[in-house]
Design an enzyme around this catalytic site. Structure first.
Site, mmCIF file in Angstrom:
data_model
loop_
_atom_site.group_PDB
_atom_site.id
_atom_site.type_symbol
_atom_site.label_atom_id
_atom_site.label_comp_id
_atom_site.label_asym_id
_atom_site.label_seq_id
_atom_site.Cartn_x
_atom_site.Cartn_y
_atom_site.Cartn_z
ATOM 1 N N HIS A 192 -24.234 11.571 22.816
ATOM 2 C CA HIS A 192 -23.922 10.724 21.661
ATOM 3 C C HIS A 192 -22.605 9.964 21.899
ATOM 4 C CE1 HIS A 192 -23.799 10.021 17.173
ATOM 5 N NE2 HIS A 192 -22.529 9.809 17.487
ATOM 6 N N GLU A 193 -21.576 10.712 22.286
ATOM 7 C CA GLU A 193 -20.273 10.055 22.490
ATOM 8 C C GLU A 193 -20.320 9.129 23.697
ATOM 9 O OE1 GLU A 193 -18.058 10.062 20.265
ATOM 10 O OE2 GLU A 193 -19.008 11.645 19.071
ATOM 11 N N ASP A 202 -21.371 7.536 11.416
ATOM 12 C CA ASP A 202 -21.478 6.220 12.073
ATOM 13 C C ASP A 202 -22.260 5.262 11.192
ATOM 14 O OD1 ASP A 202 -20.235 7.287 14.293
ATOM 15 O OD2 ASP A 202 -22.121 7.820 15.274
ATOM 16 N N THR A 219 9.565 3.233 -1.942
ATOM 17 C CA THR A 219 10.583 4.126 -2.475
ATOM 18 C C THR A 219 11.752 4.229 -1.506
ATOM 19 O OG1 THR A 219 8.798 5.355 -3.539
ATOM 20 C CG2 THR A 219 10.943 6.412 -3.451
ATOM 21 N N THR A 229 4.193 2.667 2.520
ATOM 22 C CA THR A 229 4.784 1.615 3.332
ATOM 23 C C THR A 229 6.293 1.528 3.142
ATOM 24 O OG1 THR A 229 4.080 0.105 1.592
ATOM 25 C CG2 THR A 229 2.781 0.123 3.591
ATOM 26 N N PRO A 249 0.828 -1.209 0.000
ATOM 27 C CA PRO A 249 0.000 0.000 0.000
ATOM 28 C C PRO A 249 0.865 1.263 0.000
ATOM 29 C CG PRO A 249 -0.584 -1.475 1.822
ATOM 30 C CD PRO A 249 0.641 -2.019 1.190
ATOM 31 N N PRO A 250 0.292 2.387 -0.374
ATOM 32 C CA PRO A 250 1.054 3.642 -0.397
ATOM 33 C C PRO A 250 1.642 3.962 0.975
ATOM 34 C CG PRO A 250 -1.128 3.967 -1.346
ATOM 35 C CD PRO A 250 -1.101 2.587 -0.806
HETATM 36 P P1 ADP Z 1 5.829 4.355 -0.898
HETATM 37 O O1 ADP Z 1 5.663 2.942 -0.476
HETATM 38 O O2 ADP Z 1 4.502 4.963 -1.193
HETATM 39 O O3 ADP Z 1 6.851 4.552 -1.945
HETATM 40 P P2 ADP Z 1 7.665 5.876 0.638
HETATM 41 O O4 ADP Z 1 8.825 4.977 0.553
HETATM 42 O O5 ADP Z 1 7.702 7.064 -0.242
HETATM 43 O O6 ADP Z 1 6.317 5.095 0.423
HETATM 44 O O7 ADP Z 1 7.497 6.310 2.140
HETATM 45 C C1 ADP Z 1 7.167 7.615 2.514
HETATM 46 C C2 ADP Z 1 7.828 7.976 3.822
HETATM 47 O O8 ADP Z 1 7.292 7.207 4.884
HETATM 48 C C3 ADP Z 1 9.292 7.681 3.847
HETATM 49 O O9 ADP Z 1 10.019 8.750 3.347
HETATM 50 C C4 ADP Z 1 9.572 7.454 5.312
HETATM 51 O O10 ADP Z 1 9.787 8.681 5.971
HETATM 52 C C5 ADP Z 1 8.291 6.875 5.820
HETATM 53 N N1 ADP Z 1 8.360 5.419 5.920
HETATM 54 C C6 ADP Z 1 7.601 4.533 5.246
HETATM 55 N N2 ADP Z 1 7.897 3.280 5.599
HETATM 56 C C7 ADP Z 1 8.870 3.353 6.510
HETATM 57 C C8 ADP Z 1 9.610 2.375 7.266
HETATM 58 N N3 ADP Z 1 9.390 1.063 7.134
HETATM 59 N N4 ADP Z 1 10.549 2.822 8.124
HETATM 60 C C9 ADP Z 1 10.780 4.133 8.269
HETATM 61 N N5 ADP Z 1 10.126 5.088 7.593
HETATM 62 C C10 ADP Z 1 9.172 4.726 6.730
HETATM 63 ZN ZN ZN Z 2 -20.962 8.865 16.553
HETATM 64 MG MG MG Z 3 6.721 5.604 -3.658
#
Ligand code: ADP
Ligand code: ZN
Ligand code: MG
Length: 608
Positions: A420-421, A496, A205, A202, A199-200
């Protein structure tokens, strides 16, 4: 820098031309009346002239009365001949003719050349510009990949936390490159492509930059979108260029980020295929097939949409090694927090474990952002160290947006939100299957009037039906409390209800948790390509089933609502107690709530 110099030159050129124009328009010298040459000759005949000064073709005439006139003659004829033809004698007493040096000095000459010079300069400048354009156009097929060699990125594997399996896999890849014989000796083939998925945020890069930092080999980094240009064929030629560069520098690594930009399933999406993208993809395939046994180049690609990649890209011999970076688990989250807190001043004994437990589903990028938010909050409060409270506030901000303390709410509205809460919290605290309450608050954030946060006791990969049912009841708790106390409901429950409905639908269609419909999946199991393959694909069940699904979803929701209503009406005093405290204190921590409710607190969280 360069740009500003160019524009300065341009302004100088424009300014210069304007100056010249002005000089040419504004008459120089005193204004003297101009006469026709015939008039001058007539006056000479009549003996009215004293002198004629000749400068080239220009005549400056002075009459006997001392008046001055200007005139011109044809360049080819001499003024003396003209006068003689009229029978005018030239000499002292009659008309004196003085021949002067041609050219009225240096400045006028330069001035008359200046426009030419300027035009020349302009043409030269424009030619140079367009030549730049041409050379740029010739370069368009060149890969823009940055070779990371001498100035290696400072990122190392230590900066990547909690992704041990992925790291291990990539360490091995680097070893392949540095010591290929170790593997080829036994007849093993060196893998050609590694696909990083996840996922994005993680760290895909990030980890590939770490590979570059750790690899002892040249590293070419590019992004899928850089292959896609306006011109057909550019992408393919950039791919060729990139692979050629890498092969020249072998052993080498190529990194293609966001490969889904070119590697999409061919022929998918509205409007069929995109020729340019497909050519680029084909070229990548061709290049990877072209690696022979001795080509020591490994391609790493990253994507968060492996499901939409073309099957040809992921078949053996191409990107056949898949390394998955998952959303971090609770230990991973703690490690990531620690990495990002490195070098920051934090208070002694900061409970990062609880912060990690409070942030299920946060990606590495979210956690990096969280640490930054906490640091900003601490700095804003002029603290010298980052404290646990800063993290608490930062989590709330990241989840729901900044607190809106300035929002004016009526007493009545505060009371409704409080009940509510309190309803959510009471149901959560009562149902054993629900997660314990971490915090209840009526501080308004973003669109919400308040919120109740639960603290999962564990990181769950699996959920039971009972847990889901408890969650649904907790979500219904807010509206149930409004109904019980005020006899009416507000719009405050819309979020909710949305969440509850989505959850119930998934329970029925994906998890087989409805007895009526039995163990069957009604979802395609694939996330949908944007305007892609799934669009218009038929539902795989009949209308009768669809009606049944709706009925089952409705049943889950009404049951949950009934459970919540029962708990609320059985605990009216407790509810009122919590709500009153919320109105006065705005926030109640989980442990305090447990005390107030006097419920068995064996699994109460250790909250700050
Ligand atoms: P993507 O998977 O979308 O390419 P990135 O590598 O760009 O994600 O991660 C974005 C930022 O999140 C990184 O620059 C870092 O600061 C942080 N990050 C993500 N995963 C880790 C990790 N496993 N350990 C430390 N920092 C992380
Ligand atoms: Zn609520
Ligand atoms: Mg990336």
């Amino acid at each position: 820098m360069k740009k500003s110099r160019i524009s300065r030159i341009r302004w100088m050129l424009i300014g210069g031309s304007m100056l010249i124009l002005l000089l040419m328009i504004i008459p120089r010298g005193q204004s003297v009346r101009e006469l026709e040459i015939s008039q001058v000759l007539e006056m000479a005949e009549a003996g009215q002239l004293d002198t004629i000064e000749v400068t080239g073709d220009k005549l400056a005439v002075t009459t006997v009365d001392g008046n001055q006139f200007k005139s011109r003659k044809e360049p080819s004829v001499s003024i003396l001949e003209l006068l003689q033809s009229r029978g005018v004698t030239v000499g002292p007493g009659t008309v004196e003719v003085e021949i002067k040096q041609d050219g009225g000095g240096f400045l006028p000459a330069v001035l008359s050349f200046l426009p030419l010079i300027l035009i020349g300069a302009l043409v030269f400048y424009m030619m140079r510009r367009s030549q730049g354009g041409i050379s740029q156009a010739l370069n368009i097929g060149k890969s823009r990949a940055r070779a990371i060699g001498e100035n290696k990125p400072s990122v190392t594997f230590d900066d990547v936390a909690g992704a041990d399996e992925a790291k291990q896999e990539l360490v091995e890849i680097v070893e392949f490159l540095n010591n290929p014989t170790k593997f080829t000796r036994l007849g093993a083939k060196i893998p050609r492509g590694v696909l990083l998925t996840g996922p994005p945020g993680t760290g895909k890069t990030l980890i590939s930059r770490a590979v570059a930092g750790e690899a002892g080999v040249p590293f070419f980094s590019t992004s899928g979108s850089e292959f896609v240009e306006m011109f057909v064929g550019v992408g393919a030629s950039r791919v060729r260029d990139l692979f050629n560069k890498a092969k020249e520098n072998a052993p080498a690594l190529i990194f293609i980020d966001e490969i889904d930009a070119v590697g999409r399933h061919r022929g998918a999406g509205i409007g069929g295929g995109n020729d340019e993208r497909e050519q680029t993809l084909n070229q990548i395939l061709v290049e990877m097939d072209g690696f022979d046994e001795r080509t020591n180049v490994i391609v790493i690609a990253a994507t968060n949409r492996p499901d939409i990649l073309d099957p040809a890209l992921v078949r053996p011999g191409r990107f056949d090694r898949h390394v998955t970076l998952d959303s971090p688990d609770v230990r991973g989250r703690e490690a990531i927090l620690r990495v990002h807190l490195g070098g920051m001043p934090v208070v002694d004994g900061l409970d990062l474990g609880t912060v990690a437990r409070e942030t299920p589903g946060f990606s590495g990028a979210d956690l990096a952002n969280l640490v930054n938010e906490a640091a900003i909050l601490a700095a804003r409060a002029d603290k010298h160290e980052i404290e646990f409270d800063d993290f608490e506030e930062a989590i709330d901000r990241v989840i729901a947006g900044p607190a809106r303390r300035s929002r004016k709410t009526s007493e009545r509205e505060r009371e409704v939100v409080a009940y509510h809460e309190a309803g959510h919290a009471l149901v959560a605290a009562t149902l054993p299957q629900a997660d314990p309450v971490h915090k209840v608050t009526i501080v308004s954030r973003g669109a919400s009037g308040g919120h109740t946060r639960l603290l999962p006791t564990e990181d769950r990969g699996l959920w039971t039906k009972g847990q889901f049912e408890a969650m649904l009841a907790v979500m219904m708790g807010g509206q149930a409390a409004e109904q019980e106390v005020f006899g009416d409901v507000t719009t405050g429950a819309s979020n909710d209800l949305q969440n509850a409905t989505n959850l119930a639908r998934r329970m029925v269609t994906e998890y087989g948790m409805s007895e009526e419909l039995g163990p069957q999946s009604f979802s395609s199991g694939q996330s949908e390509t944007f305007l892609g393959r799934e669009l218009g694909s038929a539902r795989r069940y009949s209308d009768a089933i669809a009606a049944k699904i709706d009925a089952e979803v409705g049943k889950l929701l009404t049951t949950a609502r009934a459970t919540a209503g029962r708990i609320i009406s059985e605990n009216c005093e407790r509810l009122a107690g919590v709500a009153r405290k919320l109105v006065s204190d705005e926030t109640i921590q989980g442990a305090d709530l447990q005390k107030m409710l006097q419920l068995p607190s064996e699994d109460a969280p250790v909250a700050a």
